[in-house]
Design a protein around this motif. Structure first.
Motif, PDB file in Angstrom:
ATOM      1  N   UNK A 102      -0.562 -14.140   1.781  1.00 10.34           N
ATOM      2  CA  UNK A 102      -1.690 -13.615   1.024  1.00 10.34           C
ATOM      3  C   UNK A 102      -1.220 -13.139  -0.339  1.00 10.34           C
ATOM      4  N   UNK A 103      -2.072 -13.327  -1.340  1.00  6.23           N
ATOM      5  CA  UNK A 103      -1.737 -12.920  -2.694  1.00  6.23           C
ATOM      6  C   UNK A 103      -1.876 -11.423  -2.852  1.00  6.23           C
ATOM      7  N   UNK A 104      -0.883 -10.705  -2.363  1.00  4.85           N
ATOM      8  CA  UNK A 104      -0.954  -9.238  -2.280  1.00  4.85           C
ATOM      9  C   UNK A 104       0.355  -8.656  -2.830  1.00  4.85           C
ATOM     10  N   UNK A 106       1.579  -6.072  -4.469  1.00  5.13           N
ATOM     11  CA  UNK A 106       2.125  -4.727  -4.292  1.00  5.13           C
ATOM     12  C   UNK A 106       2.561  -4.466  -2.849  1.00  5.13           C
ATOM     13  N   UNK A 107       2.066  -5.264  -1.902  1.00  9.54           N
ATOM     14  CA  UNK A 107       2.548  -5.113  -0.524  1.00  9.54           C
ATOM     15  C   UNK A 107       3.993  -5.606  -0.426  1.00  9.54           C
ATOM     16  N   UNK A 347      -7.339  -7.904  -8.725  1.00  9.27           N
ATOM     17  CA  UNK A 347      -6.361  -8.115  -7.656  1.00  9.27           C
ATOM     18  C   UNK A 347      -5.265  -9.086  -8.053  1.00  9.27           C
ATOM     19  N   UNK A 348      -5.546  -9.906  -9.047  1.00 11.47           N
ATOM     20  CA  UNK A 348      -4.606 -10.968  -9.375  1.00 11.47           C
ATOM     21  C   UNK A 348      -3.956 -10.669 -10.729  1.00 11.47           C
ATOM     22  N   UNK A 352      -2.023  -7.274 -10.186  1.00 13.91           N
ATOM     23  CA  UNK A 352      -2.085  -7.381  -8.726  1.00 13.91           C
ATOM     24  C   UNK A 352      -2.597  -6.139  -8.029  1.00 13.91           C
ATOM     25  N   UNK A 353      -3.661  -5.536  -8.557  1.00 12.96           N
ATOM     26  CA  UNK A 353      -4.173  -4.284  -7.990  1.00 12.96           C
ATOM     27  C   UNK A 353      -5.208  -4.570  -6.895  1.00 12.96           C
ATOM     28  N   UNK A 354      -4.777  -5.282  -5.855  1.00 14.37           N
ATOM     29  CA  UNK A 354      -5.675  -5.726  -4.788  1.00 14.37           C
ATOM     30  C   UNK A 354      -6.423  -4.561  -4.123  1.00 14.37           C
ATOM     31  N   UNK A 355      -5.696  -3.481  -3.870  1.00 12.90           N
ATOM     32  CA  UNK A 355      -6.281  -2.367  -3.117  1.00 12.90           C
ATOM     33  C   UNK A 355      -7.331  -1.604  -3.883  1.00 12.90           C
ATOM     34  N   UNK A 356      -7.424  -1.846  -5.186  1.00 21.10           N
ATOM     35  CA  UNK A 356      -8.400  -1.102  -5.981  1.00 21.10           C
ATOM     36  C   UNK A 356      -9.788  -1.724  -5.916  1.00 21.10           C
TER      37      UNK A 356
END
Lengths: 531, 531
Positions: A102-104, A106-107, A347-348, A352-356
């Motif tokens: 998954x394009x995540x 910061x994980x 998120x991208x 990459x701030x997916x969680x926001x």
């Protein structure tokens, strides 16, 4: 019992599929048993719940039909392995799970952009803005930006519902950012801020799909949000194949053929989805190709749904991102000539701030009465989260030369993007060096989508294991190395071909080990199954 | 032209209504012309958009049918008046717009709870946690809590997508909060964190509604999220009337009657929605009444959808909030006896953090295979925003006696809740003192829903203005005083009765002026129209 339940789901899904053949022929679906794989055996004893009212027989069949492989079976197995490693270190031939599904970013330890987080923190707790200690903790321009943003919010209330399209001042900033990017005007009233791009896509599908006769042209392979959303809204996915031979090229002749075929089946095609840069395929469209696509939509009366969330992720010097709006406007098509929706996400990009969960869609070329319908649907959920709204304005208006944060910001950005480019190249080369694997370049986005020429014996073994061959490969890879990829069947692929999606996001220092584990696993796999 | 467009929408809506009579008989719908009212005359010239593909004739008819009055026509007029006041001060008989249409406390200057915002800011920018200046700016327990929360997040990554149900550690905290509240166990795996309560409601409607034959029992009056969501998912709203005479009492005999009527029409009733404390009606259910409701759902095989977002908003000493789960468990009904979903939100309570879009649903009494379907739908949107998730954990686990922030936290909480109670009482008394108006007590929630006995002449004038009588009254009120309320027809009401919803949220120092403006307006209105 468990097998019985799985068969029951499968039958129910098949029942719901009969009306939607063009969709179901295409996606080699992972059977729904994947959704049962995480159940404890005791939980599967459905009889205990026999007096509860919702069953697989009376749940909304559209829900049963929907699939989303990016968080499917493989990830469930990975989570269990991770738990296992925690409880029994050394119990597997690897000591960590590497999530390449998954394009995540910061994980996988990518750090957030400092300036963005400074501004968010200050907007969350504006009471500290005037305190002297704050000067020592935050950059001067983040403090200034926080003041500017708060001034744009009615009553400076970051805890209030905003306008249903998002805070007007932030939309002004975003529109200016789009203008600066494209060189054509953008109207803040065209911007709808959303909790990431996904709800925006759902909103457009909801608008366009009234019944299973309404079709949406989608690339194959595609990001499965599209197939899932079309299934949930009860429409028909009309596939068009990207051409792997030409680097996942998008041929207008293919669009035309598929449109004709769909029409001949009575499907009323409403829109064309284009993902640029491509997900899972990573190609960046050439401007001439985009012009043809715009022409096609204009001529065929289709809404162009442009997924442009990877617009800042381009890794090759010979390619450049052009928004479809810029392309359409440069062709002379104005607001009233073409219906065009551009999706963007926080998120991208390099951030990459997916969680926001921030994002927006820019909606152009719809009549006022249709626009009002979109506004109404947006208003039912009141508004998107304000931190995500603020972040969407920041990514479209980052620090500029001369700002205190500019140099560190530029260094963070360049550091992330150049590292991603290197990682993409290393992984691409690694895949291409393996027997039976060919892999196109990741020109953009965050993924590689290698094609595996699986030996007949492996395909047979997969059949025996009642799983798709690519899922069989991905599971073996996971169990041997801890590396999580998504089988190509979750995205759709030409029948008889097998792929997987692998992100380019693991930390750069881990890439060599990933390459060597992948290589070793693949050799052993081929040795086991080679003809 | 404009009239023509409005008529066209109306016809289209009527066309879509024919299949859904029990729904449409109930809600005295504001006609769709409200959605056109913000258009500039030139924009309404649909012909300019004649070459664009999406029209009122081919848009999803379910979208046309959906209505959401809380952000409807009256609010659009109010926004225009506000702009007008800004550009031409003194151009209206009031100098500000008072938004009493929506439960949005911070938009009316309610300040956020300091501890919550401290923790959010620190989680947004963890780099400052170890800095010495931070000690001077933040309370010790907010710093400690931020560390705790970051430790619960894999990789401390507040910018990563989380598990689709939300971060496990935060769900643990929420489950503990529920246990402390109810005295019965709560399982973190039953918690689904969502962007406010609205997406959670949509998720459940999506699960339960497969076609227009699927019905959902909803209170009338109701919060229009429910009617909107049912319309968008193509189901049937099965109304049950709350009894205004007994303080908006919920009679099980009424539930039974409406259930029977619906069944006789071939509607398959799937669930019962209960809003407690009530919205827009403000009543708090007695525990004995809740037991009857649980019995009814159990006996009739209905899912109980419990909207409990106002659980911390109770203003009268004689009433107390009890969760439906606590009531069901105290009756001896366990996990496998009753299907129960409880919705909670960070937007309400004393904290009123609407803009943060945090919330959760606690899902109990569904078989593992159905639970997997809910998980799958949640996973399509990846996850809810992390700040909202953190805030949801904070509201279910606020500072405790002995924590550095406890005293200031308790003072902020008590200050807000006691002020809301005083405002509710003052407004209730004011309404009851007016000719032809009766108003039940706001025992809880954030609203009053007074009944207006409108004179025949006013009803006639409304008819001539082609508007519902309560909308006619609300518009006159707005134009005379700047006070924005929502007409009762947006929530549903017994045919022939007229109401409006007015929040209790304006700042306390503004209440006397509001009361006097309301009183003056109402007298003039009655003088104008009295028979």
């Amino acid at each position: 019992m468990r097998r019985f339940v799985a068969d029951k789901v499968k039958n129910l899904i098949n029942r719901t599929r009969t009306t939607c053949s063009s969709h179901t022929n295409v996606l080699q679906r992972i059977t729904s048993s994947q959704f049962l794989s995480t159940l404890h055996p005791s939980d599967s004893m459905g009889s205990d719940y026999s007096s509860t009212p919702v069953t697989l027989n009376n749940v909304n069949p559209k829900v049963l039909k929907c699939e989303y492989a990016v968080r499917g079976e493989i990830v469930n197995i990975a989570q269990k392995l991770q738990q296992d490693l925690k409880e029994n270190p050394g119990s597997h031939p690897f000591d960590e799970i590497l999530y390449c599904n998954i394009g995540n970013p910061q994980s996988l330890a990518q750090q957030p952009i400092t300036f963005f987080r400074e501004v968010l923190a200050l907007c969350d707790h504006p009471l500290i803005l005037d305190k002297s200690e704050t000067q020592g903790l935050f950059s001067a321009d983040s403090i200034e930006r926080a003041f500017q943003i708060l001034d744009q919010i009615p009553g400076r209330a970051t805890g209030a519902y905003s306008h249903s399209q998002g805070i007007k001042g932030l939309r002004d900033t975003i529109a200016s950012g789009i203008e600066a990017r494209d060189g054509f005007p953008a109207d803040p009233n065209d911007i709808f801020l959303t909790d990431g791009a996904s709800p925006a896509v759902h909103m457009m599908m909801q608008l366009l799909i009234g019944s299973e006769n309404d079709g949406i042209l989608c690339p194959i392979p595609q990001y499965p949000l599209y197939s899932a959303s079309i299934a949930l809204h009860g429409g028909t996915l009309v596939p068009y194949y990207l051409d792997e031979e030409t680097g996942w090229g998008l041929e207008v002749s293919e669009l035309l053929n598929q449109l004709k075929t769909a029409k001949s089946k009575g499907v009323n095609v409403r829109a064309l989805v284009v993902i640029n840069p491509g997900n899972p395929t990573g190609q960046v469209l050439a401007e001439a190709n985009q012009r043809e696509i715009v022409e096609f939509c204009k001529k065929e009366g289709l809404v162009l749904l442009a997924d442009e969330v990877y617009q800042e992720n381009v890794y090759v010097p010979e390619k450049q991102f052009h928004s479809f709006k810029k392309v359409a406007r440069s062709m002379g098509f104005g607001e009233k000539d073409i219906s065009l929706v551009s999706f963007q996400s926080v998120s991208k990009g390099f951030y990459g701030e997916c969680g926001k969960r921030g994002g927006y869609m820019e909606v152009t070329g719809f009549s006022p009465e249709i626009r009002e319908q979109i506004y109404k649907v947006a208003s039912v959920n009141l508004c998107s989260n304000i931190s995500g709204q603020i972040l969407a304005s920041l990514v479209m208006s980052p620090p500029k030369v001369g700002d205190e944060s500019y140099e560190s910001f530029a260094a963070e950005k360049e550091g992330i993007l150049s590292s991603l480019a290197r990682r993409a190249k290393t992984l691409e080369d690694a895949f291409n060096s393996l027997e039976g694997i060919t892999c196109n370049k990741a020109e953009g986005a965050m993924y590689l989508f290698p094609c595996i020429n699986l030996p007949g014996k492996a395909i047979k073994a997969a059949e025996e294991a009642k799983t798709a061959p690519d899922a069989f490969y991905a599971k073996r890879l996971l169990n041997a190395t801890g590396i999580v990829v998504v089988p190509g069947s979750g995205f759709g692929q030409r029948p008889g071909t097998w792929h997987f999606r692998c992100t380019i996001l693991p930390q750069e220092e881990k890439i060599p080990a990933i390459v060597s584990h992948l290589t070793e696993f693949h050799k052993q796999f081929m040795d086991e199954f080679r003809g």
